[in-house]
Design a protein around this motif. Structure first.
Motif, PDB file in Angstrom:
ATOM      1  N   GLY A 120      71.728 -11.807  64.602  1.00  0.00           N
ATOM      2  CA  GLY A 120      70.686 -10.774  64.571  1.00  0.00           C
ATOM      3  C   GLY A 120      70.000 -10.634  63.220  1.00  0.00           C
ATOM      4  N   TYR A 180      68.220 -13.088  60.487  1.00  0.00           N
ATOM      5  CA  TYR A 180      67.809 -14.438  60.142  1.00  0.00           C
ATOM      6  C   TYR A 180      66.904 -14.409  58.921  1.00  0.00           C
ATOM      7  CZ  TYR A 180      69.752 -15.220  64.670  1.00  0.00           C
ATOM      8  OH  TYR A 180      70.629 -15.247  65.709  1.00  0.00           O
ATOM      9  N   VAL A 203      52.265  -3.740  66.340  1.00  0.00           N
ATOM     10  CA  VAL A 203      51.049  -2.990  66.665  1.00  0.00           C
ATOM     11  C   VAL A 203      50.728  -2.088  65.473  1.00  0.00           C
ATOM     12  CG1 VAL A 203      50.153  -1.127  68.132  1.00  0.00           C
ATOM     13  CG2 VAL A 203      51.543  -2.929  69.151  1.00  0.00           C
ATOM     14  N   TYR A 205      56.475   2.717  52.593  1.00  0.00           N
ATOM     15  CA  TYR A 205      55.142   3.236  52.906  1.00  0.00           C
ATOM     16  C   TYR A 205      55.104   4.358  53.930  1.00  0.00           C
ATOM     17  CZ  TYR A 205      55.374  -0.760  56.297  1.00  0.00           C
ATOM     18  OH  TYR A 205      55.749  -1.679  57.238  1.00  0.00           O
ATOM     19  N   TYR A 206      56.236   4.698  54.514  1.00  0.00           N
ATOM     20  CA  TYR A 206      56.200   5.698  55.592  1.00  0.00           C
ATOM     21  C   TYR A 206      55.943   7.117  55.111  1.00  0.00           C
ATOM     22  CZ  TYR A 206      57.864   2.001  58.617  1.00  0.00           C
ATOM     23  OH  TYR A 206      57.975   0.836  59.314  1.00  0.00           O
ATOM     24  N   GLY A 236      61.602  -6.933  66.706  1.00  0.00           N
ATOM     25  CA  GLY A 236      62.212  -8.214  66.325  1.00  0.00           C
ATOM     26  C   GLY A 236      62.496  -9.027  67.580  1.00  0.00           C
ATOM     27  N   ARG A 238      66.103 -10.521  67.974  1.00  0.00           N
ATOM     28  CA  ARG A 238      67.102  -9.537  68.434  1.00  0.00           C
ATOM     29  C   ARG A 238      66.897  -9.172  69.891  1.00  0.00           C
ATOM     30  NH1 ARG A 238      67.706  -5.433  63.344  1.00  0.00           N
ATOM     31  NH2 ARG A 238      68.184  -7.065  61.815  1.00  0.00           N
TER      32      ARG A 238
END
Ligand code: HAM
Length: 436
Positions: A130, A132, A140, A272-273, A317, A320
């Motif tokens: 899970g 890589y 989006v 950035y959130y 992802g 995953r």
């Protein structure tokens, strides 16, 4: 010895650590997921965008954040001929999309601008299931909307995609990180709380304590987790505007019937959130890795030199998602479709068969032959191994008479007919099977 002598070249080695070759069923599953994504993107009125796999490093330093693990530990800086370039392989897609939004004047388009992308990202992580170093994301981004219903729409997109992909009970964890008004005050409170345990925190969290105390909430170290349990919650420390916004996101998510759980500890690994953050999980199972993540980033366009533009986005992802589908045994129809296997014996038969081959392929059937095999038996075996639905057998005798035998590989039933009648017969037969 003889064997060794035939190896005149040395094996070149394996794929780089943390990367994988994808082929066969896994790659077919990926194609299916990408088709599903692009169809859904069209359904939601999203505009496709593709940005480069590498960008100026400063984009990630400023946007994702210099202090984050993604930038500090995991980013691939590029050098060429020993010279350091100011470029890095992208660890994520949002920064490039925002750069493109500004560069192409999308601020003058009707707002909001709704964009969709798919591509590979690169993170120098410690490889494990899970995780890589080359990973695939679909994402989006909606730029130019401050409305809480945009968050709900993006979460709905994410949930619906996972559901359509075959995840049985996709679930979203939803939180808020506050904004420039309330977050600094909350961070002070957190620092105050964690300083009491300064000697007990892991070395990463000791560093985070000064610059990114919220990241401690997300630390996987059991000792840090234990300490974080009693830390003040961000949701109790939101300013009035952020609290109202969060409430409206929840109301809109309820109306869209998106399953979510509120998680006061949700701390995303990117700087950035602002306000809303969320992550997608396979089910409410606690230990699983997130299948996707996203949130609002109202300051990023401005940070890159554009006008102040509220924005929201998410990425899933794909690696995953595939693993969740494969291990969960959920419906993953990834068998390759082969309609017809041409079985050819003799020189004249070969000519006839090639003429038939070009017709069948152009009529949109999937057709395979095994020109290196000579006997009827070995070719029929190959047809069986390939999982072909029908075999068209042309031997010397059939070729002389302008005929062919069509054999249903499942029932073993055979029919001899005019070569010219074969295409129509196959269409009817395959149409009948797919309607069953
Ligand atoms: P992220 O949470 O860093 O968000 O990554 C999104 C998803 O990519 C993760 O939930 C995970 O499924 C997958 N992923 C991340 N790292 C790896 C890895 N090493 N191996 C396999 N899969 C991985 C972002 O990237 C943001 N750009 C999302 C976003 C878009 N926020 C706003 N807009």
């Amino acid at each position: 010895m003889a064997d060794n002598q035939s190896h005149t070249h040395e094996l070149i080695g394996s794929a780089p650590r943390g990367t994988r070759d994808l082929y066969g069923a896994t790659l077919l599953l990926r194609h299916r997921l990408l088709n599903l994504f692009w169809n859904q993107a069209e359904q939601f009125g999203l505009i496709p965008i593709q940005t480069p796999s590498f960008e100026q490093k400063v984009l990630f330093l400023k946007g994702v954040g210099e202090e984050t693990d993604i930038v500090q530990k995991e980013m691939y800086d590029l050098t060429s001929h020993g010279e350091e370039l100011d470029l890095a392989l992208r660890p994520e897609g949002t920064a490039g999309v925002v750069r493109a939004y500004i560069e192409h004047g999308m601020a003058s388009w009707p707002q909001p601008v709704r964009l969709a992308y798919a591509g590979t990202m690169f993170r120098h992580e410690r490889p494990q299931r899970g995780r890589y170093r080359e990973l695939s994301q679909v994402g989006v981004e909606i730029l130019g909307s401050s409305n809480p219903s945009s968050e709900a729409t993006v979460m709905f997109f994410m949930w619906l995609f996972a559901k359509r992909a075959g995840i049985l009970e996709p679930m979203i964890k939803l939180g808020s990180t506050g904004d420039a008004e309330c977050r600094p005050k909350y961070e002070k409170k957190l620092q105050h709380y964690f300083r009491e345990f300064a000697g007990e925190l892991c070395s990463d969290c000791t560093r985070r304590l000064e610059n990114r105390p919220m990241r401690i909430l997300d630390c996987k170290n059991p000792r840090c987790q234990k300490i974080a349990e009693k830390a003040p919650s961000v949701l109790d420390n939101l300013c009035k505007n952020c609290e109202q916004h969060f409430k409206e996101v929840i109301e809109a998510a309820d109306l869209l019937a998106v399953p979510y759980e509120i998680d006061a500890r949700l701390a995303r690994g990117l700087d950035y959130y602002t306000r809303t953050v969320f992550e997608l999980f396979h089910s409410s199972a606690k230990e699983a890795l997130a299948l996707g993540g996203g949130g609002r980033y109202d300051g990023l366009v401005e940070l890159y030199g554009g006008q102040k533009t509220p924005a929201i986005g998410m990425a899933i992802g794909i690696d995953r998602l595939e693993e969740a589908l494969q291990s969960g045994g959920a419906a993953t129809e990834t068998k390759q479709r082969i309609d017809v296997f041409l079985v050819i014996v003799g020189e004249l038969a070969k000519q006839k068969a090639l003429q038939l081959y070009t017709i069948l392929i152009q009529e949109d059937l999937s057709v395979v032959m095994a020109p290196d095999k000579e006997s009827l038996r070995s070719q029929l075996k190959a047809a069986d191994q390939a999982g072909a639905s029908q075999a068209v057998i042309i031997g010397q005798q059939e070729a002389n008479g302008g005929q062919a035998i069509v054999r249903d590989m499942e029932t073993g039933k055979q029919e001899t007919m005019d070569l010219l009648a074969v295409p129509e017969y196959l269409h009817a037969r395959l149409g009948h099977i797919s309607a069953e």
